[in-house]
Design a protein around this motif. Sequence first.
Motif, PDB file in Angstrom:
ATOM      1  N   LEU A   1       0.904  -1.082   0.021  1.00 27.76           N
ATOM      2  CA  LEU A   1      -0.061  -0.093  -0.004  1.00 27.76           C
ATOM      3  C   LEU A   1       0.972   1.189  -0.008  1.00 27.76           C
ATOM      4  O   LEU A   1       0.614   2.276  -0.926  1.00 27.76           O
ATOM      5  CB  LEU A   1      -0.886   0.075   1.404  1.00 27.76           C
ATOM      6  CG  LEU A   1      -2.111  -0.943   1.031  1.00 27.76           C
ATOM      7  CD1 LEU A   1      -2.680  -0.817   2.696  1.00 27.76           C
ATOM      8  CD2 LEU A   1      -3.009  -0.706   0.025  1.00 27.76           C
ATOM      9  N   ALA A   2       1.918   1.283   0.810  1.00 28.44           N
ATOM     10  CA  ALA A   2       2.820   2.478   0.590  1.00 28.44           C
ATOM     11  C   ALA A   2       3.520   2.503  -0.510  1.00 28.44           C
ATOM     12  O   ALA A   2       3.790   3.802  -0.845  1.00 28.44           O
ATOM     13  CB  ALA A   2       3.698   2.204   2.052  1.00 28.44           C
ATOM     14  N   LEU A   3       3.859   1.468  -1.090  1.00 28.82           N
ATOM     15  CA  LEU A   3       4.452   1.454  -2.530  1.00 28.82           C
ATOM     16  C   LEU A   3       3.701   1.976  -3.641  1.00 28.82           C
ATOM     17  O   LEU A   3       4.118   2.892  -4.444  1.00 28.82           O
ATOM     18  CB  LEU A   3       5.253   0.107  -2.803  1.00 28.82           C
ATOM     19  CG  LEU A   3       6.215  -0.070  -4.059  1.00 28.82           C
ATOM     20  CD1 LEU A   3       7.455   0.727  -3.809  1.00 28.82           C
ATOM     21  CD2 LEU A   3       6.453  -1.392  -4.236  1.00 28.82           C
ATOM     22  N   VAL A   4       2.376   1.409  -3.608  1.00 30.95           N
ATOM     23  CA  VAL A   4       1.831   1.575  -4.707  1.00 30.95           C
ATOM     24  C   VAL A   4       1.005   3.005  -4.481  1.00 30.95           C
ATOM     25  O   VAL A   4       0.680   3.831  -5.527  1.00 30.95           O
ATOM     26  CB  VAL A   4       0.394   0.725  -4.858  1.00 30.95           C
ATOM     27  CG1 VAL A   4      -0.562   0.943  -5.837  1.00 30.95           C
ATOM     28  CG2 VAL A   4       1.142  -0.511  -5.346  1.00 30.95           C
TER      29      VAL A   4
ATOM     30  N   ARG B   1       8.953  -1.718 -13.205  1.00 31.99           N
ATOM     31  CA  ARG B   1       8.263  -2.055 -12.109  1.00 31.99           C
ATOM     32  C   ARG B   1       8.635  -3.346 -11.536  1.00 31.99           C
ATOM     33  O   ARG B   1       8.247  -4.075 -10.470  1.00 31.99           O
ATOM     34  CB  ARG B   1       6.786  -2.417 -12.452  1.00 31.99           C
ATOM     35  CG  ARG B   1       6.178  -1.131 -13.089  1.00 31.99           C
ATOM     36  CD  ARG B   1       5.681  -0.128 -11.981  1.00 31.99           C
ATOM     37  NE  ARG B   1       6.906   0.571 -11.394  1.00 31.99           N
ATOM     38  CZ  ARG B   1       7.744   1.685 -11.973  1.00 31.99           C
ATOM     39  NH1 ARG B   1       7.212   2.104 -13.065  1.00 31.99           N
ATOM     40  NH2 ARG B   1       8.641   2.018 -11.094  1.00 31.99           N
ATOM     41  N   LEU B   2       9.310  -4.300 -12.152  1.00 32.47           N
ATOM     42  CA  LEU B   2      10.170  -5.364 -11.812  1.00 32.47           C
ATOM     43  C   LEU B   2      10.997  -5.102 -10.539  1.00 32.47           C
ATOM     44  O   LEU B   2      11.040  -6.094  -9.744  1.00 32.47           O
ATOM     45  CB  LEU B   2      10.966  -6.294 -12.903  1.00 32.47           C
ATOM     46  CG  LEU B   2      10.284  -6.852 -14.278  1.00 32.47           C
ATOM     47  CD1 LEU B   2      11.232  -7.395 -15.050  1.00 32.47           C
ATOM     48  CD2 LEU B   2       9.198  -7.685 -13.644  1.00 32.47           C
ATOM     49  N   GLY B   3      11.508  -4.102 -10.397  1.00 31.90           N
ATOM     50  CA  GLY B   3      11.997  -3.743  -9.221  1.00 31.90           C
ATOM     51  C   GLY B   3      11.191  -3.618  -7.967  1.00 31.90           C
ATOM     52  O   GLY B   3      11.487  -4.202  -6.776  1.00 31.90           O
ATOM     53  N   ASP B   4      10.076  -2.950  -8.067  1.00 34.26           N
ATOM     54  CA  ASP B   4       8.888  -3.046  -7.103  1.00 34.26           C
ATOM     55  C   ASP B   4       8.482  -4.584  -6.758  1.00 34.26           C
ATOM     56  O   ASP B   4       8.164  -4.853  -5.400  1.00 34.26           O
ATOM     57  CB  ASP B   4       7.699  -2.095  -7.472  1.00 34.26           C
ATOM     58  CG  ASP B   4       8.153  -0.697  -7.817  1.00 34.26           C
ATOM     59  OD1 ASP B   4       9.409  -0.159  -7.310  1.00 34.26           O
ATOM     60  OD2 ASP B   4       7.603  -0.055  -8.827  1.00 34.26           O
ATOM     61  N   VAL B   5       8.330  -5.385  -7.661  1.00 38.40           N
ATOM     62  CA  VAL B   5       8.011  -6.957  -7.512  1.00 38.40           C
ATOM     63  C   VAL B   5       8.889  -7.393  -6.542  1.00 38.40           C
ATOM     64  O   VAL B   5       8.820  -8.245  -5.867  1.00 38.40           O
ATOM     65  CB  VAL B   5       7.845  -7.513  -8.832  1.00 38.40           C
ATOM     66  CG1 VAL B   5       7.344  -8.943  -8.676  1.00 38.40           C
ATOM     67  CG2 VAL B   5       6.466  -6.774  -9.603  1.00 38.40           C
ATOM     68  N   ALA B   6      10.215  -7.149  -7.101  1.00 36.61           N
ATOM     69  CA  ALA B   6      11.297  -7.604  -6.298  1.00 36.61           C
ATOM     70  C   ALA B   6      11.179  -7.536  -4.854  1.00 36.61           C
ATOM     71  O   ALA B   6      11.571  -7.932  -3.919  1.00 36.61           O
ATOM     72  CB  ALA B   6      12.701  -7.410  -6.982  1.00 36.61           C
ATOM     73  N   LEU B   7      11.036  -5.954  -4.785  1.00 39.80           N
ATOM     74  CA  LEU B   7      10.811  -5.493  -3.480  1.00 39.80           C
ATOM     75  C   LEU B   7      10.027  -6.131  -2.538  1.00 39.80           C
ATOM     76  O   LEU B   7       9.888  -6.795  -1.276  1.00 39.80           O
ATOM     77  CB  LEU B   7      10.449  -4.052  -3.162  1.00 39.80           C
ATOM     78  CG  LEU B   7      10.757  -3.092  -2.073  1.00 39.80           C
ATOM     79  CD1 LEU B   7      10.763  -1.625  -2.422  1.00 39.80           C
ATOM     80  CD2 LEU B   7       9.237  -3.304  -1.178  1.00 39.80           C
TER      81      LEU B   7
ATOM     82  N   ALA C   1      14.419  -6.735   6.036  1.00 37.44           N
ATOM     83  CA  ALA C   1      13.922  -6.750   4.839  1.00 37.44           C
ATOM     84  C   ALA C   1      13.456  -5.845   3.879  1.00 37.44           C
ATOM     85  O   ALA C   1      13.584  -5.859   2.730  1.00 37.44           O
ATOM     86  CB  ALA C   1      12.718  -8.095   4.947  1.00 37.44           C
ATOM     87  N   THR C   2      12.499  -4.923   4.376  1.00 44.38           N
ATOM     88  CA  THR C   2      12.147  -3.800   3.711  1.00 44.38           C
ATOM     89  C   THR C   2      13.330  -2.914   3.095  1.00 44.38           C
ATOM     90  O   THR C   2      13.333  -2.516   1.894  1.00 44.38           O
ATOM     91  CB  THR C   2      11.209  -2.980   4.377  1.00 44.38           C
ATOM     92  OG1 THR C   2      10.315  -3.782   4.805  1.00 44.38           O
ATOM     93  CG2 THR C   2      10.425  -1.945   3.335  1.00 44.38           C
ATOM     94  N   THR C   3      14.336  -2.801   4.003  1.00 48.09           N
ATOM     95  CA  THR C   3      15.336  -1.887   3.555  1.00 48.09           C
ATOM     96  C   THR C   3      16.297  -2.573   2.489  1.00 48.09           C
ATOM     97  O   THR C   3      16.458  -2.002   1.490  1.00 48.09           O
ATOM     98  CB  THR C   3      16.252  -1.827   4.827  1.00 48.09           C
ATOM     99  OG1 THR C   3      15.720  -0.974   5.712  1.00 48.09           O
ATOM    100  CG2 THR C   3      17.684  -1.081   4.082  1.00 48.09           C
TER     101      THR C   3
END
Length: 380
Positions: free
Chosen positions: A217-220, A272-278, A308-310
């Motif tokens: 939610l924070a990312l999107v 957006r693959l980077g966001d998926v990897a996150l 993990a988030t970092t």
Amino acid sequence: MTYRRVLGPALFGALLMAGLLWWAGSSAHALGLPGATRFFGPDQANRLVAWTMPWSTDAPTSAQFADPAGAVGHGADYAALRETAMRVRYAALVLLYPCGALPLLRRLSGPGARRAAVCVAALWGWGITAAMLAVTVSAPWMVASGGSAAFRLLPRLASAMSQGRELPVGAALVAAAAVTGLMSLLRREDVSPPRPVVPTAATARLAATLGTTVVALALVVLSNDRVAGRIQTGFGGGGRLSEPGDLLRQWVQLGAWAMPTGSDTGRWLLYRLGDVALLVLVWWGLRLLPVLLDRVTYPAYALGAVAATTLGVEVSEMWSSLLSYQGSTAGPLLYYVSLGSGVSAALVFGVLAGWVSALTVRLRTRPQPAAPAVVQAQPA
């Protein structure tokens, strides 16, 4: 494992990380020599100077610290303020690193290669976060050393907080590997008591999914360019506390993305693959924590979620930097412009995700009271 047994390795990791950053910062002026400029190139040498200067204890060669404009004769005072800021920065790093490393080492200590790998990753992520917090703590002294702290205070604080986030990525990895290796050498061959309640696989997956939803939610939502623009321009006012948008974005934005425009949909999907990897890294970390922790506690779970988030934010930013690097001869260092920019927001939403996941595990694994035995009547 008790806190007394893990205090030594935690302090060793803090001193090692601080020593590595001090060693890198002490070479900031050496990068301006002609030999370094010819070896790295002028642009990459300037980029390295920008990375190392926030951790350099030497006063920069600037006329501001000798005779600042509007404050004639006070250059030595501003130089003393910068020296105080660097002392506070390193002292805060040495104090903050053990605060997170102690719960992680206590709850993740144990035999096994998987537990050691997770311990290295957790300490790596926490080391990056501790360096960010150390820079944040010393930011007021650093802003005051500029000589104009009364003008646009909050934007200047945001600028000072965002510096020095590149070098801790490598220094924290070295410190995490060294601390984990030291723990394996100092570990006694004793058998740890069995856990009273072991979460099931379904409970671990549910907790990881709920925690990842918070980060998603924070990312999107908050990392969208339109929302970032509203945050940037939605706060007005006058005086030295005006324009808090820069400071607020430091703590709520994990990244930056916008809707695709024109025919760049394919490249937009690649970014957006980077966001998926996150999100995958966050889910996998939250999935492993209830299994590897010897006891599910809110501090340990929250620190693991922050780590993990970092690391997910760092992987996403490195992926974006690799996509920006298209074989140009300018040098690869010029494309790592946003390394570590979302670490402060990773701290906020990592703590929230860890609390949600830990609460889910604690509720689902709560021991049920035993049912009373049914007494059957015997025939006469």
